[in-house]
Design an enzyme around this catalytic site. Sequence first.
Site, PDB file in Angstrom:
ATOM      1  N   SER A 132      25.501  39.913  23.576  1.00 40.56           N
ATOM      2  CA  SER A 132      25.745  39.760  22.150  1.00 40.56           C
ATOM      3  C   SER A 132      24.558  39.054  21.520  1.00 40.56           C
ATOM      4  CB  SER A 132      27.009  38.916  21.917  1.00 40.56           C
ATOM      5  OG  SER A 132      27.146  38.563  20.548  1.00 40.56           O
ATOM      6  N   TYR A 145      31.481  30.615  22.585  1.00 42.61           N
ATOM      7  CA  TYR A 145      31.062  32.009  22.759  1.00 42.61           C
ATOM      8  C   TYR A 145      29.544  32.100  22.908  1.00 42.61           C
ATOM      9  CZ  TYR A 145      30.923  37.091  22.022  1.00 42.61           C
ATOM     10  OH  TYR A 145      30.725  38.448  22.159  1.00 42.61           O
TER      11      TYR A 145
END
Length: 248
Positions: A132, A145
């Site tokens: 990501s 995250y």
Amino acid sequence: MNNRRIAVVTGASSGIGAATARRLAAEGFEVICAARRRDRIEALAAEIGGRALACDVTVDADVDRLAQQAGPQLAVLVNNAGGAFRQEPVAVADLTAWQAMFDVNVLGAARVTQALLPALIAAQGVIVFVTSTAADAPYEGGAGYNAAKAGERSLVGALRLELFDQPVRITEIAPGMVRTDEFALVRYDGDQAKADAVYAGVPEPLVADDIADAIAWMATRPSHVNIDRLTIRPRAQAAQHKVHRIGQ
């Protein structure tokens, strides 16, 4: 006799994983659709002529079964299983959510890679890690995250160095803003309003098939070509923190 090349896609029950399974099947691969939700992957496997395997990448026994299903030669592994759980400041963060993110995004990817690596080397295959742009830079509320995806990226980098002399490719795709049915909804514990706000006013965010298209391209390059990292964002997202929103 079935001579089709085999691909494994983890997290194949929805979103990027399901779209990738469809794309790889269209490229001629026999796809093993691996995910926890058996009903979804069985329907997907029936649709694309693949195989379904209920698999939680955080469970050793499940991953062992996945390796058995893949067999002695595996052309493609897409480490897609992952996710973001909650978005909170560090001072009040639910660390059990951080643990869950690390377990699936980092340890899950490592566990699957360990189990399937001999078959990938035997087939001169390719591993695609779906990380990501959250690995690029931190943002408020995203520390858990950010850390998980940065950890997965470190795994990719170390593996590439360790296997530099082996006939296997180690690749990474880092998506930016992708609108799927579940990612933001899971992150915000089912709060649809919060999930919708992530994409509010954004003209044409990426969709799962955009990422699947790129993954299929990466996986089908000639065996001497390694796509070290591909960052993919919608045109409206210039950087992690800079997004064009109409009317806002």
